[in-house]
Design an enzyme around this catalytic site. Structure first.
Site, PDB file in Angstrom:
ATOM      1  N   HIS A 142      -7.532  -5.333  -5.759  1.00 12.25           N
ATOM      2  CA  HIS A 142      -6.874  -4.083  -5.360  1.00 12.25           C
ATOM      3  C   HIS A 142      -7.648  -3.426  -4.206  1.00 12.25           C
ATOM      4  O   HIS A 142      -7.746  -2.200  -4.125  1.00 12.25           O
ATOM      5  CB  HIS A 142      -6.778  -3.133  -6.554  1.00 12.25           C
ATOM      6  CG  HIS A 142      -5.560  -2.249  -6.561  1.00 12.25           C
ATOM      7  ND1 HIS A 142      -4.529  -2.402  -7.448  1.00 12.25           N
ATOM      8  CD2 HIS A 142      -5.217  -1.191  -5.786  1.00 12.25           C
ATOM      9  CE1 HIS A 142      -3.604  -1.466  -7.238  1.00 12.25           C
ATOM     10  NE2 HIS A 142      -3.997  -0.715  -6.226  1.00 12.25           N
ATOM     11  N   ASP A 181      -5.900 -11.355  -1.281  1.00  7.63           N
ATOM     12  CA  ASP A 181      -6.127 -10.283  -0.299  1.00  7.63           C
ATOM     13  C   ASP A 181      -7.440  -9.585  -0.585  1.00  7.63           C
ATOM     14  O   ASP A 181      -8.027  -9.731  -1.656  1.00  7.63           O
ATOM     15  CB  ASP A 181      -4.962  -9.281  -0.252  1.00  7.63           C
ATOM     16  CG  ASP A 181      -4.909  -8.346  -1.467  1.00  7.63           C
ATOM     17  OD1 ASP A 181      -5.914  -8.187  -2.197  1.00  7.63           O
ATOM     18  OD2 ASP A 181      -3.842  -7.748  -1.679  1.00  7.63           O
ATOM     19  N   ALA A 219       0.864  -1.179   0.000  1.00  4.56           N
ATOM     20  CA  ALA A 219       0.000   0.000   0.000  1.00  4.56           C
ATOM     21  C   ALA A 219       0.899   1.227   0.000  1.00  4.56           C
ATOM     22  O   ALA A 219       1.851   1.322   0.776  1.00  4.56           O
ATOM     23  CB  ALA A 219      -0.934   0.004   1.202  1.00  4.56           C
TER      24      ALA A 219
HETATM   25  C1  LIG Z   1      -3.892   2.921   0.692  1.00  7.94           C
HETATM   26  C2  LIG Z   1      -3.691   1.792  -0.264  1.00  7.94           C
HETATM   27  C3  LIG Z   1      -2.710   1.859  -1.221  1.00  7.94           C
HETATM   28  C4  LIG Z   1      -2.482   0.800  -2.083  1.00  7.94           C
HETATM   29  N1  LIG Z   1      -1.452   0.863  -2.957  1.00  7.94           N
HETATM   30  C5  LIG Z   1      -1.187  -0.201  -3.737  1.00  7.94           C
HETATM   31  C6  LIG Z   1      -0.064  -0.191  -4.602  1.00  7.94           C
HETATM   32  O1  LIG Z   1       0.693   0.767  -4.655  1.00  7.94           O
HETATM   33  N2  LIG Z   1       0.146  -1.283  -5.378  1.00  7.94           N
HETATM   34  C7  LIG Z   1      -0.672  -2.372  -5.329  1.00  7.94           C
HETATM   35  O2  LIG Z   1      -0.440  -3.353  -6.027  1.00  7.94           O
HETATM   36  N3  LIG Z   1      -1.734  -2.414  -4.505  1.00  7.94           N
HETATM   37  C8  LIG Z   1      -2.003  -1.363  -3.716  1.00  7.94           C
HETATM   38  N4  LIG Z   1      -3.071  -1.415  -2.866  1.00  7.94           N
HETATM   39  C9  LIG Z   1      -3.906  -2.629  -2.827  1.00  7.94           C
HETATM   40  C10 LIG Z   1      -3.417  -3.600  -1.759  1.00  7.94           C
HETATM   41  O3  LIG Z   1      -2.193  -4.175  -2.110  1.00  7.94           O
HETATM   42  C11 LIG Z   1      -4.376  -4.753  -1.527  1.00  7.94           C
HETATM   43  O4  LIG Z   1      -4.578  -5.430  -2.753  1.00  7.94           O
HETATM   44  C12 LIG Z   1      -5.751  -4.395  -0.947  1.00  7.94           C
HETATM   45  O5  LIG Z   1      -5.772  -3.130  -0.339  1.00  7.94           O
HETATM   46  C13 LIG Z   1      -6.150  -5.459   0.071  1.00  7.94           C
HETATM   47  O6  LIG Z   1      -7.357  -5.158   0.679  1.00  7.94           O
HETATM   48  P1  LIG Z   1      -7.458  -4.611   2.187  1.00  7.94           P
HETATM   49  O7  LIG Z   1      -6.917  -3.226   2.174  1.00  7.94           O
HETATM   50  O8  LIG Z   1      -8.911  -4.675   2.437  1.00  7.94           O
HETATM   51  O9  LIG Z   1      -6.660  -5.548   3.055  1.00  7.94           O
HETATM   52  C14 LIG Z   1      -3.299  -0.349  -1.994  1.00  7.94           C
HETATM   53  C15 LIG Z   1      -4.293  -0.419  -1.033  1.00  7.94           C
HETATM   54  C16 LIG Z   1      -4.497   0.634  -0.164  1.00  7.94           C
HETATM   55  C17 LIG Z   1      -5.566   0.511   0.877  1.00  7.94           C
END
Ligand SMILES: Cc1cc2nc3c(=O)[nH]c(=O)nc-3n(C[C@H](O)[C@H](O)[C@H](O)COP(=O)(O)O)c2cc1C
Ligand SMILES: *[C@@H]1O[C@H](CO)[C@@H](O)[C@H](O)[C@H]1NC(C)=O
Ligand SMILES: *[C@@H]1O[C@H](CO)[C@@H](O)[C@H](O)[C@H]1NC(C)=O
Ligand SMILES: *[C@@H]1O[C@H](CO)[C@@H](O)[C@H](O)[C@H]1NC(C)=O
Ligand SMILES: *[C@@H]1O[C@H](CO)[C@@H](O)[C@H](O)[C@H]1NC(C)=O
Ligand SMILES: *[C@@H]1O[C@H](CO)[C@@H](O)[C@H](O)[C@H]1NC(C)=O
Ligand SMILES: *[C@@H]1O[C@H](CO)[C@@H](O)[C@H](O)[C@H]1NC(C)=O
Length: 391
Positions: free
Chosen positions: A278, A312, A119
């Site tokens: 995502h 996830d 994230a």
């Molecule tokens: C604030 C935030 C930023 C994120 N940035 C990225 C990122 O830069 N690259 C990416 O592959 N996934 C990103 N994600 C997705 C997360 O890797 C993940 O797939 C997803 O948030 C999982 O769900 P959860 O937040 O409910 O645990 C981001 C998620 C959040 C909440």
């Protein structure tokens, strides 16, 4: 009669409770806080979000919490776990459950079958930003996958984790279709000491994020005088195969959302696949990864044997992890809870890990699981999704 219909309509139209913030009594106990409450007063993962919402400014909190469009996918990621009821088995010796938590991910040893998913922008929660996630993961011996768009650069994060000798994998977006650039990117990832690349394939365009657009966090203005042209990402499976030759690191596609693409990833030599929408942040009404895992379990269960499968989205409780592992998922990613826990810095990250480990152990034990790596799919009733928890 008419009055009855009207009162029914007003109840039906009232917003359902936002399930990321279940009512477990925290408001009654800590409702009048003015700063960070003592970390020892937090009892579960949702408490971190409750605190973060009160101590972060609205743009930072919005960046972390937001989902795409009406946020139906984000809600579904959270709520889908409640739709599949457990079938707890009893009279089973589960006393050794804690000793079964250690998990190898792509051959590296970690203390749990869950990891900190990538994230971006950890600096919105704490000045030490990603360093807290690296150090918290190292002290807890769990996998951390930093985002390519951290507050700290890949190299700065590398300096922190080299210091801890903790294994990290790096998340990256697909490089441009330019071999020189691709090789440079992979070399940077290797130089920062990472052992694998999680390549995000679910973001061919900007995420459709309304809530975030209000503060221009995580999305840029597409309309009006400051509009920024949309960029689209080119990627093909042929490029993927070529890139695998540019680095010795395994490249794991992150963001698989269908059985078809899971099969294609395996056919194209993926060493592992990562089911994700995502966090519901890209396109609304994309399926929850739990639902995708169920489809794979029903239609192509051999995939769980061919490669390690990660997933996830919406994981907040021990039982959520149990359900994904029961289908054959090898390790579970968690993003928002760790970003919120970072308001306490390293201590918050470590406490969130402890909470997930504890809940995983007790929830597994209470459904008759003796070993988290040997969970029968039968401990969940997959046949009858139900909405009876709320209506
Ligand atoms: C604030 C935030 C930023 C994120 N940035 C990225 C990122 O830069 N690259 C990416 O592959 N996934 C990103 N994600 C997705 C997360 O890797 C993940 O797939 C997803 O948030 C999982 O769900 P959860 O937040 O409910 O645990 C981001 C998620 C959040 C909440
Ligand atoms: C509110 O704060 C005071 C101390 O400032 C504390 O004694 C009291 O218990 C708090 N009430 C609630 C409901 O949290
Ligand atoms: C990883 O764990 C296994 C036990 O599961 C152990 O045999 C092995 O030595 C460990 N490897 C490292 C590098 O610690
Ligand atoms: C909110 O906090 C973040 C991180 O401290 C900061 O970068 C940002 O400018 C703040 N935004 C507003 C609107 O105050
Ligand atoms: C490296 O580790 C030492 C000892 O744990 C610590 O004092 C130091 O701050 C760490 N450096 C970085 C860059 O994290
Ligand atoms: C590919 O990337 C390299 C390095 O950034 C750059 O020098 C070169 O011009 C690019 N090639 C094309 C065709 O854009
Ligand atoms: C990758 O490298 C191997 C061996 O060097 C070669 O046979 C193969 O064609 C390459 N694949 C791609 C897609 O470039």
């Amino acid at each position: 009669m008419r009055a009855t219909i009207l009162s029914f309509a007003s109840v039906a139209l009232a917003a359902r409770p936002w399930m990321s913030q279940p009512d477990t009594g925290i408001e009654g106990q800590l409702g009048n806080i003015t700063g960070l409450p003592d970390i020892d007063s937090l009892v579960g993962i949702p408490d971190f979000e409750w605190v973060a919402q009160r101590v972060l400014n609205i743009s930072s909190y919005t960046y972390y919490s937001n989902g795409a469009a009406g946020e139906w996918s984000y809600r579904n990621n959270l709520e889908v776990f409640q739709r599949y009821a457990l079938r707890p088995r009893v009279v089973v010796d589960t006393t050794g459950i804690e000793s079964t938590l250690p998990t190898k991910i792509l051959g590296y040893n970690f203390s749990a079958p869950f990891f900190i998913a990538p994230a971006a922008r950890a600096g919105f929660a704490h000045p030490e930003a990603e360093a807290n996630l690296v150090n918290g993961a190292a002290e807890s011996n769990i996998l951390y996958v930093p985002s390519q768009h951290g507050t700290l650069t890949m190299a700065q994060i590398g300096d922190v984790h080299k210091n801890t000798s903790q294994v990290t994998f790096q998340q990256s977006y697909p490089p441009n279709d330019n071999d020189t650039e691709a090789k440079e990117l992979f070399k940077q990832i290797e130089d920062a000491g990472n052992k694998a690349i999680f390549l995000t394939v679910d973001s061919a365009a900007d995420g459709n994020r309304h809530r975030a657009a209000r503060y221009q966090v995580g999305t840029l203005p597409n309309y009006g005088p400051n509009a920024v042209p949309t960029s689209y990402t080119k990627m093909t499976w042929e490029m993927y195969r070529k890139w695998q030759n540019f680095t010795s690191l395994p490249i794991v596609p992150k963001g698989i959302q269908t059985v078809d693409d899971a099969r294609l990833a395996v056919q194209n030599g993926a060493p592992a696949i990562y089911l994700s929408n995502h966090g519901g942040r890209q396109v609304d009404t994309s399926r929850a990864p739990l639902e995708v895992a169920i489809k794979i379990y029903q239609e192509a269960p051999e995939i769980f044997k061919q490669v390690e499968v990660y997933a996830d989205g919406g994981v907040r409780y021990g039982a959520d992890i149990v359900k994904l592992l029961a289908l054959g998922v090898h390790a579970v990613g968690i993003a928002r809870p760790f970003m919120f826990s970072n308001v306490y810095g390293v201590d918050g990250v470590k406490r969130a890990v402890e909470m997930f480990k504890h809940e995983l152990a007790i929830d597994a034990s209470n459904v008759g699981v003796a070993d988290v790596h040997q969970i029968s799919p039968d401990i969940v009733d997959w046949s009858q999704p139900t909405n009876y928890w709320y209506s």
